[in-house]
Scaffold this active site. Structure first.
Site, PDB file in Angstrom:
ATOM      1  N   CYS A   1       0.820  -1.200   0.000  1.00  0.00           N
ATOM      2  CA  CYS A   1       0.000   0.000   0.000  1.00  0.00           C
ATOM      3  C   CYS A   1       0.857   1.255   0.000  1.00  0.00           C
ATOM      4  O   CYS A   1       0.380   2.357  -0.248  1.00  0.00           O
ATOM      5  CB  CYS A   1      -0.994   0.003   1.150  1.00  0.00           C
ATOM      6  SG  CYS A   1      -0.384   0.766   2.644  1.00  0.00           S
TER       7      CYS A   1
ATOM      8  N   ASP B   1       2.739   2.553   2.524  1.00  0.00           N
ATOM      9  CA  ASP B   1       3.021   3.191   3.802  1.00  0.00           C
ATOM     10  C   ASP B   1       3.331   2.129   4.842  1.00  0.00           C
ATOM     11  O   ASP B   1       2.655   1.114   4.903  1.00  0.00           O
ATOM     12  CB  ASP B   1       1.800   3.989   4.299  1.00  0.00           C
ATOM     13  CG  ASP B   1       1.645   5.302   3.555  1.00  0.00           C
ATOM     14  OD1 ASP B   1       2.670   5.954   3.320  1.00  0.00           O
ATOM     15  OD2 ASP B   1       0.507   5.647   3.214  1.00  0.00           O
TER      16      ASP B   1
ATOM     17  N   CYS C   1       4.681   8.662   2.169  1.00  0.00           N
ATOM     18  CA  CYS C   1       4.643   9.939   1.479  1.00  0.00           C
ATOM     19  C   CYS C   1       4.713  11.108   2.458  1.00  0.00           C
ATOM     20  O   CYS C   1       4.901  10.922   3.658  1.00  0.00           O
ATOM     21  CB  CYS C   1       3.353  10.018   0.670  1.00  0.00           C
ATOM     22  SG  CYS C   1       1.907   9.905   1.725  1.00  0.00           S
TER      23      CYS C   1
ATOM     24  N   CYS D   1      -3.366   7.799   6.099  1.00  0.00           N
ATOM     25  CA  CYS D   1      -2.055   7.972   6.732  1.00  0.00           C
ATOM     26  C   CYS D   1      -2.205   8.261   8.218  1.00  0.00           C
ATOM     27  O   CYS D   1      -1.434   7.767   9.040  1.00  0.00           O
ATOM     28  CB  CYS D   1      -1.283   9.125   6.084  1.00  0.00           C
ATOM     29  SG  CYS D   1      -0.859   8.823   4.366  1.00  0.00           S
TER      30      CYS D   1
END
Lengths: 124, 379
Positions: free
Chosen positions: A33, A35, A58, A102
């Site tokens: 994914c 992360d 990110c 996130c």
């Protein structure tokens, strides 16, 4: 796309990297994914005395990791558990909808770390 | 310091191109279809520009259709040829303006074969030959890939298509002006001005004599009745000027800077070049393992360096680049992928500055990543 606060947090993040001699670690996310977080905590008298996060991800992932550590450092485990993803997003002046996951990741990482800490502390 | 290493996205317009365009806004502003002196002047300039671009492709003026850009040229080439009972062959790594046009046609019943690519991005000719069918009408294969710079042997594809009487289209938007291409390489060729230091909003579809396209824009009789609309004379003049300015020397210069840059970047630990070594003169695509592309891009942006990434996190769909996926890269390599595209204006000093900053950024992000090579996650 990102708020100035997100960019500022990403530019000068707090408490990122590995925490040596941590009392517990929580791992969340996966490479697929895009992360992945390791949340490390040090606990004394039921309080989080130190926290650091290793982040693969990110701009939003780095910024939320950093914000999480600021929000929970010095808090009791129970208080820290109450920090929500919405709170992190709010502190960052909002996140693009597609990046909200996130902040979920950061919160989940902390919960796992706390869970692992409690398991470890239980008399066997 | 501001360093632009995203010339695959678009380029700076050359001063000489701007100069050539300027008179066409306030003095020579006529409509090329008008009969008066203003119109005649415009027509003459249009005709001259058409000849320039035709000559560069070793083609004839009548074979040049001006469009609003590369995407329209690709749309026109495909939709202008294909009927619902037809079969198309294309490649998984094509530009979205080809893939999404075909997807749209599939809704009407058109059948497609998507060719795979090798690890370096090349098509397999055996697979191509095996894909030919009775009703194959069109093969559309790009010349140079926009993300990884791989250059396909389109002359060979064209020869195979000719034998089967199949029309061959190539998207040469990235390669035009950087790698040799001519009318002997395809029946239909898409090119665009803004990738070669020309203006945005103008492109060309080369159409081999004898091929008629179904127009996609209806109106007046412009462009051999195949593309209606008042011609964008300033843009077209600028396109022709940009074409004239292409030199072999600058291509060589980009090649040598590209190789220097690749060699320096590969000195960084845990990096990988995507696409072959022998590639488009301005394209460098590197995977930096254990870190994520959007984060790299943003930190470089802080340093004034503009690049692009194939990472999922940077896209609105959270899907990684379809090109990198087609190369069968593993996930850790895809996420940390950065494309650097240089131009004739790029200098060695700019690259040296960039290399220093890239090293710093990679180190910074790896320091905070849980995925350094010595960790257990990849074993």
């Amino acid at each position: 796309m990102y708020t100035d606060k997100v960019i500022e947090e990403f530019k000068n993040p707090s408490n990122l990297g590995k925490l040596e001699n941590a009392d517990a670690r929580g791992e969340v996310g996966n490479v697929t994914c895009g992360d992945m977080l390791y949340v490390y905590i040090k606990v004394k008298n039921n309080k989080i005395t130190d926290i650091k996060v290793e982040t693969f991800g990110c701009v939003a992932a780095v910024a939320t990791s950093s914000m999480l550590t600021k929000l929970v450092k010095g808090k009791t485990l129970e208080e820290a558990e109450k920090v929500t993803k919405e709170q992190i997003a709010k502190e960052l002046g909002g996140l693009p909808p597609i990046k909200l996951h996130c902040s979920t990741l950061a919160v989940d990482g902390l919960k796992k770390a706390i869970e692992n800490y409690r398991t470890k502390m239980q008399p066997s | 310091m501001k360093i632009y290493l995203d010339n695959g996205a678009t380029t700076k317009v050359d001063n000489k191109v701007v100069e050539a365009m300027l008179p066409f806004f306030e003095e020579k502003y006529g409509n090329a279809s008008s009969l008066h002196i203003f119109g005649q002047e415009a027509y003459k300039s249009l005709d001259g520009a058409r000849k320039t671009i035709a000559a560069k492709l070793n083609a004839q003026s009548e074979e040049i259709i001006f469009t609003s850009g590369g995407s329209e040229a690709n749309n026109l080439a495909i939709k202008g040829i294909i009927n619902r009972e037809d079969h198309i062959i294309t490649v998984k790594t094509e530009h979205p303006s080809v893939l999404n046009t075909i997807k749209e046609l599939e809704k009407q019943g058109v059948e497609t074969t998507y060719l795979n690519v090798t690890k370096e991005g090349y098509i397999d000719f055996n697979e191509l030959i095996a894909s030919f069918k009775e009703n194959t009408k069109l093969v559309s294969i790009m010349h140079a890939n926009n993300e990884i710079g791989v250059i396909q042997d389109i002359r060979k594809v064209y020869n195979l298509c000719k034998k089967k009487k199949i029309i061959f289209h190539t998207d040469a938007v990235q390669s035009f002006g950087k790698a040799y291409i001519s009318s002997e390489d395809a029946d239909l060729i898409s090119i665009s001005a803004h990738k070669i230091h020309g203006p945005k909003g103008v492109g060309t579809l080369y159409v081999k004599k004898g091929i008629r396209l179904k127009p996609q824009i209806f109106g007046g009789d412009q462009e051999g009745k195949q593309r209606a609309g008042t011609e964008n004379i300033p843009g077209i003049v600028g396109f022709a000027k940009a074409t004239e300015l292409i030199t072999e020397k600058e291509i060589k210069q980009m090649e040598s800077l590209r190789d220097y840059f690749i060699n320096e970047l590969l000195k960084i630990k845990d990096t990988k070049l995507n696409g072959p070594r022998e590639r488009l003169c301005n394209n460098i695509n590197i995977s930096f393992k254990y870190i994520e592309g959007e984060a790299i891009l943003t930190l470089l942006d802080f340093e004034g360096i503009a690049v692009s990434t194939g990472s999922a996190c940077s896209s609105k769909s959270l899907e990684p680049s379809h090109v990198l996926k087609a190369l069968n890269l593993n996930q850790k390599e895809i996420h940390g992928t950065i494309r650097f595209t240089i131009s004739k204006f790029t200098t060695k000093e700019e690259l040296d500055y960039s290399i220093d900053k890239i090293k710093m950024v990679v180190e910074k992000l790896r320091k905070i990543s849980p995925l350094r090579g010595d960790k257990d996650v990849y074993r």
